[in-house]
Structure formats: structure tokens, C-alpha cells
Design an enzyme around this catalytic site. Structure first.
Site, mmCIF file in Angstrom:
data_model
loop_
_atom_site.group_PDB
_atom_site.id
_atom_site.type_symbol
_atom_site.label_atom_id
_atom_site.label_comp_id
_atom_site.label_asym_id
_atom_site.label_seq_id
_atom_site.Cartn_x
_atom_site.Cartn_y
_atom_site.Cartn_z
ATOM 1 N N ASP A 286 0.821 -1.211 0.000
ATOM 2 C CA ASP A 286 0.000 0.000 0.000
ATOM 3 C C ASP A 286 0.852 1.256 0.000
ATOM 4 O O ASP A 286 0.570 2.224 0.706
ATOM 5 C CB ASP A 286 -0.954 -0.004 1.193
ATOM 6 C CG ASP A 286 -0.227 -0.138 2.525
ATOM 7 O OD1 ASP A 286 0.971 -0.492 2.530
ATOM 8 O OD2 ASP A 286 -0.850 0.126 3.575
ATOM 9 N N ASP A 396 10.498 -6.568 11.465
ATOM 10 C CA ASP A 396 11.559 -5.773 10.848
ATOM 11 C C ASP A 396 12.573 -5.276 11.880
ATOM 12 O O ASP A 396 13.784 -5.314 11.654
ATOM 13 C CB ASP A 396 10.986 -4.606 10.045
ATOM 14 C CG ASP A 396 9.900 -3.834 10.780
ATOM 15 O OD1 ASP A 396 9.739 -4.018 12.008
ATOM 16 O OD2 ASP A 396 9.189 -3.035 10.135
ATOM 17 N N HIS A 420 3.387 6.308 2.385
ATOM 18 C CA HIS A 420 2.701 5.217 3.092
ATOM 19 C C HIS A 420 1.739 5.821 4.108
ATOM 20 O O HIS A 420 1.882 6.985 4.509
ATOM 21 C CB HIS A 420 3.754 4.347 3.799
ATOM 22 C CG HIS A 420 3.236 3.077 4.396
ATOM 23 N ND1 HIS A 420 2.720 3.019 5.671
ATOM 24 C CD2 HIS A 420 3.165 1.812 3.900
ATOM 25 C CE1 HIS A 420 2.353 1.770 5.934
ATOM 26 N NE2 HIS A 420 2.598 1.018 4.871
#
Length: 661
Positions: A286, A396, A420
Site C-alpha cells: 500500500d 523488521d 505510506h
């Protein structure tokens, strides 16, 4: 030694005026605008931060028609333009610290008589210095070369250039290059791994954007799309064009919903198994991407002194000149992510561009980079393993910490970015994601905290659970409790439960009214209350420190008292998502509370019996967690190599890679 292009002048391919401040700055005369002194106390720092954020932009910008190509722009007669911007300045401090490059050469090509170019540099404190200049004079065009050392940039700083047009229009193109060892001349190959879940059009547009950039094609090995939803990207109207542009470099891999960590791990696994790429880049589905960012990130990684993870920055997709995140660290004692102290988040480049904000010139060193855009050397994946099997959140950041401990640093590289959805526009601290937030934070701390007992994390965990309890957020408190239970169960369950945990969490939390969302406000009764606010006090007012301390001391006791009769039928107040703070809810027995994204609301009701039970259980489990921490940490660390191995992930992927077996 041979010369290699490091960076080109770049302009937005869609000529979007909202992002122009990231590429060009018409306010070329504004330099060193921050004449501030950072104070020693928090009050002075807050005042300084407010002053720093004040806009100094004239509001003037270039016309989109002046963008004559992806790598070229035209100035009108008499116009001056600075390229000391996010995408077109050269981040010399980062190249100096992390790469084999010692000197850089800037070549500026001008077409138009009387045009002039001036080169500037900044120091790490943001002070600007003029370096050199040149002019076309009476000639119709000229190509000017500037040899620029990187030696003075040990703590940060940038190079950039300004161009002034004479009496006729001026075209501008520019390239930054450097001498590099011959074995670093050719770019590494890149596999892009995109995890998608029911965002077919968004993902389709991203693929079309990647496929439409010719420069990117030269370094692409593959684009992998991990399809985990029921609304398929292949069904998007954008997909056929993307498929045609990317050709056999595009692969769509369908699997169950294993979250971001399962999707990215599949991309990592496929890249390692194929073995033809140099890097794998994690990218959200996205985002809107600046494809030149990917080329720059790979170039930087190619020239790094040692294998390095190279990440990009995040701009807001809703306010596209706003830099939402400029780098992230993990605060080890409390084990929470945050920006470094010198960073001002949500920085609007339309109000203040790079040259006028000194804090942007200091090099920021980070612990990890979000996987919305992050280039990882395959060598790193082969040595330390793939993502943790934790669905979403902390995959992450844990990977960045694990890589650092193995000698692989992370650099969040200026001039490489995506747009984002900002984290602040999400509801992930209260909804089903609260479980994964808390569980995975604890797991990451067990793996990487250097402090006995996890530092202050266990104590802070209990304090946050108590805040949720006094705010009538019982579903969130229950999810946090469940998260600790699952952490105590050990790492052996992570792969086994990965495909089913989300459904289990969603079913579990729906038992409590604060987790039942309604889009229509009419679904709830009107606000009524037994008595008005005390002395007509504004309930949205932020309490002073003393008042906050008193509320914190009394609120847990108040939760044991009997609920006011009217509050059982009618909410006592309405609270906007932005005002959803524990101290605003602690004095109420019921409330209608909006979600941060503005799409729905929930009814909170105080339940003394549930509060008492959950408080007791929370005390018990936090005491147990603190008592068992060190042994549990050893258990997780011993299992880390196994649960992140390609072999363990291969077993998890087997239902979709070998569906008939």
C-alpha cells in the site's frame, strides 16, 4: 577504478505538485534559517521545536510543464531554483560513513545563455558554505564539472547546487558519480518482495509503477507478490499492464494469511532458494514508490564497505510533502522503538525544505528500517536466517537488531523513500494488533535485551495494562494478558500457530463491548449522565502533572466501586479518537469512543468484577514473567537459529508449495 553513477537529478514522473518541494525549491535564497539555540530543559526544547516548524516557504513553485522529462527541468528567464532538496541534494555524510567512495563528481548540464550554477555544502550542524560556481556566459549551453571531497562529512552534511536563469529559459540536467573499484562497477541484482492482503488495486498500481520504470528493469531479478488475501491482485484492472511491463520477472505466489512476517519470509525464502539475486527488498503493498529510490538504495548497498541493509524513509501518503519517519532506533532499557533524540517527526518539506532545517543535516544512525522499503543482502539472510514467524509487528526491528549483532548494519538512506499510511492514523495499539504488538515486543526483548530481567519492560508492561483497565479497554488488557501467556509457552509454538493465531485472537476479543465496532453512531444510546462534570470542567483539557499523578493513584481504586445505575443503560460521554487517553476515561462508567481512523466507534462499559479478576491475573503473570525472564531469554535465543531457518519456513509454507501432499 572506473566511474559509476551514484545519483541523478530526478523529477516526479507524474508531475504531482504536492511532491514538488521534495524535488525542487524555488526559495533558493533562504539559507541557514534556523537561528535557534537548543535549550537545556524540556520547555525550552519544546519552544525551539515549535519555532523550527514555522513555515518559511514563499509558497511559490514551478509549473508542472517545466518538468521536461524524468531527469530534466526548465527554468524560466530570471528564475532561480535550488536542488538542495530531499530527492536532489547529495547526502554526503552517509556516503562518507558507510561506503568506499572518497570523492564525488557533480556534472551539471545547462542549456541557455547567461545561466549560472552554484555548488554548496553543509556541515553536520546545518551551516551552509559556498563551494564553487560556473556560468554559461554568452554560450547557449555548457557542461560543468565539480570534483567534491567527502572527507569533511564525518558527522553528516550534504552537497547541492542552485541554478539561476539569465534572459532566456534554461534546461537543467545533472549527475553525481564517483570512481569505484572495478568489481563494484556493475549493479547487484534485486528481488522485490511485496506482501499483499486484500489491496488489489493498490498493489496493482505499485506493480505498474515498478514495471513502468526503465532504469529499474536493469537491476531487477524478480518481483515476487505474496498473495494472502481473498481479493486477488491478478483481478485488478491495473494488473494486466503491470504484468506486460514486468514480463517473466513477475511472480504471484498464493498462500494463506501468514501476516507480514510470513509474506516477507516467503519472499526471502524464494530469493535465497533461487540464488540469482544479490539483494531482496521488502516492500509494502500500500505504498506509492519513487522508483529512483530503489536504484539509489541498491547503488548505495553495492558500494557499502561491508554488506549493509539499506532502507528508505516514509512520507505520508495523505500529506505527501510530510516526512513521517527519518529513522528508528530501539531504546534498549524499555525496549521500545522511537526516533533518535535529534529527529523531528512529521516534518513538512513544503513549509521548510532541507537547506533551512539544521537538524536534517546531522547523520542519523539507526537500529532497523521498516519493511515498507528495505533492501537486505542475500548474504545476510543466508547467515542469520529469515524473518521471525510472528505474523506482524517487530519482525523488521528484530531482524535489524539480529543483523547488527552479526555485523550487518542498517542505514536509512536519504533520497530513498515511499509514501505510506502514517502509523499515527492506525488503531494498532487497541484492536487485534495489540496482541501481536505486545507478544512480539516481549519476544524481541527476550532475544536482544542486554539487561537482566529485560530492563524496565516487565514493569512498563504492567503499567500499560493497568492504563487499559482503568480506561475500560478490557479486550486490549485481555489480549495483552494472552500475549504474555503465549510468550511463556515458548518459541516452539510460533510456526505451528502462525496460520491460525489471527482468527483465534479476533474470536477471543469479541467477548467485550469495547471490541465491537459500529460504523453508525445511532447504534449506541444517547449520552446521559447522573451529574454534570465537576465545576463545569472541560473534560478534554490535558491535566497538569500533579492532577495526572493523583488520577493515576486513585483510578485503580475507583474501578472497584459500584457502577452508577444510569451508566449501565446510557453512555456518560463521547470521546473522539484523538482524545482517547486513559485519564479522560478513568472517571467514567461508560463512554462511546471513536477509532483513530474515524470509521467506527465502540461502547466502553466499566465492569468492576471483570476489572478485579483481570487485575489479579495481570499481577500474577507479570510476577511470573519477571521471575522466569532470564531462563526464558536463554530458551528463545537457543531456538532463534532454528525458527528463522529456511528449512523451518519451508515446512510452514508446505500447504501452499505442495498442496497435494
Amino acid at each position: 577504478m572506473s566511474r559509476r553513477v551514484l545519483q541523478r537529478l530526478v523529477l516526479p514522473g507524474d508531475k504531482d505538485v504536492d511532491v514538488l518541494p521534495l524535488y525542487v525549491d524555488p526559495d533558493a535564497a533562504v539559507l541557514d534559517a534556523d537561528k535557534y539555540v537548543v535549550g537545556g530543559n524540556q520547555g525550552a526544547k519544546d519552544i525551539n521545536a515549535a519555532q523550527i516548524r514555522q513555515s518559511i516557504s514563499s509558497g511559490h513553485t514551478i509549473h508542472p510543464d517545466q518538468i521536461t522529462g524524468r531527469y530534466a527541468v526548465r527554468l524560466e528567464p530570471g528564475e532561480d531554483l535550488s536542488f538542495g532538496t530531499y530527492f536532489n541534494a547529495f547526502p554526503a555524510g552517509y556516503w562518507r560513513r558507510w561506503t568506499v567512495v572518497d570523492d564525488v563528481r557533480l556534472t551539471v548540464a545547462l542549456t541557455g545563455a547567461g545561466a549560472a550554477v552554484t555548488v554548496y555544502r553543509s556541515m553536520a550542524n546545518g551551516r551552509s558554505q559556498r563551494v564553487d560556481s560556473a556560468s554559461t556566459g554568452a554560450d547557449a549551453k555548457g557542461e560543468f564539472t565539480f570534483d567534491l571531497p567527502l572527507k569533511p562529512f564525518v558527522d553528516g552534511g550534504w552537497y547541492w547546487y542552485d541554478v539561476v536563469a539569465g534572459e532566456e529559459p534554461v534546461g537543467v540536467e545533472a549527475v553525481w558519480d564517483a570512481e569505484v573499484p572495478d568489481d563494484r562497477l556493475h549493479p547487484g541484482r534485486l528481488t522485490i518482495a511485496i506482501t499483499t492482503m486484500n489491496r488489489p488495486d493498490f498493489c496493482g498500481k505499485l506493480l505498474a509503477q515498478l514495471g513502468g520504470d526503465r532504469g529499474l528493469h536493469e537491476i531487477l531479478d524478480e518481483v515476487l507478490v505474496m498473495e494472502q488475501g481473498t481479493q486477488k491482485v491478478v483481478e485488478s484492472s491495473e494488473f494486466p499492464g503491470a504484468q506486460e511491463a514486468l514480463g517473466d520477472k513477475l511472480r504471484v505466489l498464493e498462500q494463506g494469511n501468514l501476516g507480514g512476517s510470513g509474506g516477507y519470509a516467503r519472499g526471502q525464502y524464494e530469493a535465497v532458494r533461487k540464488g540469482t539475486a544479490t539483494y531482496a527488498m521488502m516492500m509494502d503493498d500500500d505504498v506509492i514508490c519513487e522508483p529512483e529510490s530503489i536504484i539509489r538504495a541498491v547503488t548505495f548497498a553495492d558500494l557499502a564497505k561491508r554488506p549493509t541493509i539499506v532502507g528508505g524513509h516514509m512520507f505520508s501518503i495523505y500529506d505527501r510533502s510530510v516526512l513521517h519517519s527519518f529513522g528508528e532506533i530501539v531504546q534498549r532499557y524499555k525496549f521500545w522503538w522511537r526516533s533518535p533524540e535529534t529527529v523531528l517527526n512529521d516534518w513538512d518539506f513544503a513549509a521548510r525544505n532541507l537547506r533551512s532545517a539544521r537538524w536534517l543535516h546531522r547523520r542519523i544512525d539507526v537500529d532497523f528500517n521498516g519493511w515498507f522499503m528495505c533492501v537486505i543482502p542475500l548474504q545476510t539472510l543466508r547467515e542469520i536466517g529469515l524473518s521471525l514467524p510472528i505474523f506482524i509487528k517487530w519482525d523488521d526491528s528484530e531482524f535489524g537488531l539480529r543483523a547488527s549483532e552479526a555485523g550487518y548494519p542498517t542505514v536509512t538512506f536519504p533520497g530513498a523513500a515511499v509514501w505510506h499510511i502514517p502509523w499515527t492514523d492506525k488503531n494498532d495499539a487497541l484492536d487485534w494488533q495489540a496482541y501481536f504488538h505486545h507478544r512480539n515486543r516481549l519476544i524481541a526483548a527476550l532475544l536482544h535485551s542486554p539487561y537482566p530481567g529485560g530492563g524496565s519492560l516487565v514493569r512498563e508492561s504492567f503499567a500499560h495494562t493497568l492504563k487499559h483497565l482503568v480506561a475500560m479497554q478490557y479486550s486490549t488488557a485481555e489480549l495483552r494478558h494472552k500475549a504474555i501467556e503465549d510468550v511463556l509457552a515458548g518459541p516452539e509454538m510460533l510456526h505451528r500457530e502462525l496460520p491460525t493465531k489471527l482468527a483465534e485472537v479476533n474470536a477471543f476479543r469479541k467477548q467485550w463491548t469495547d471490541a465491537v465496532l459500529e460504523a453508525d453512531r445511532e447504534a449506541f444510546p444517547e449520552v446521559r449522565r447522573t451529574k454534570p462534570p465537576r465545576r463545569g470542567k472541560d473534560e478534554n483539557e490535558v491535566p497538569r502533572k500533579l492532577s495526572l499523578l493523583i488520577t493515576a493513584a486513585l483510578a485503580p481504586v475507583r474501578q472497584l466501586t459500584k457502577v452508577r445505575p444510569m451508566a449501565e443503560e446510557f453512555p456518560e460521554t463521547e470521546v473522539a479518537g484523538m482524545d482517547n487517553k486513559w485519564y479522560r476515561l478513568a472517571g467514567h462508567d461508560s463512554a462511546v469512543v471513536s477509532m483513530p481512523d474515524g470509521t467506527a466507534a465502540a461502547l466502553y462499559r466499566r465492569d468492576p468484577q471483570h476489572y478485579r479478576d483481570l487485575l489479579r491475573r495481570s499481577v500474577d503473570i507479570h510476577l511470573r514473567l519477571r521471575r522466569e525472564w532470564d531462563d526464558l531469554a536463554a530458551r528463545y535465543r537457543d531456538a532463534l537459529g532454528e525458527i528463522t531457518s529456511p528449512e523451518a519456513w519451508e515446512e510452514t509454507f508446505r500447504p501452499w508449495t505442495e498442496p497435494d501432499k
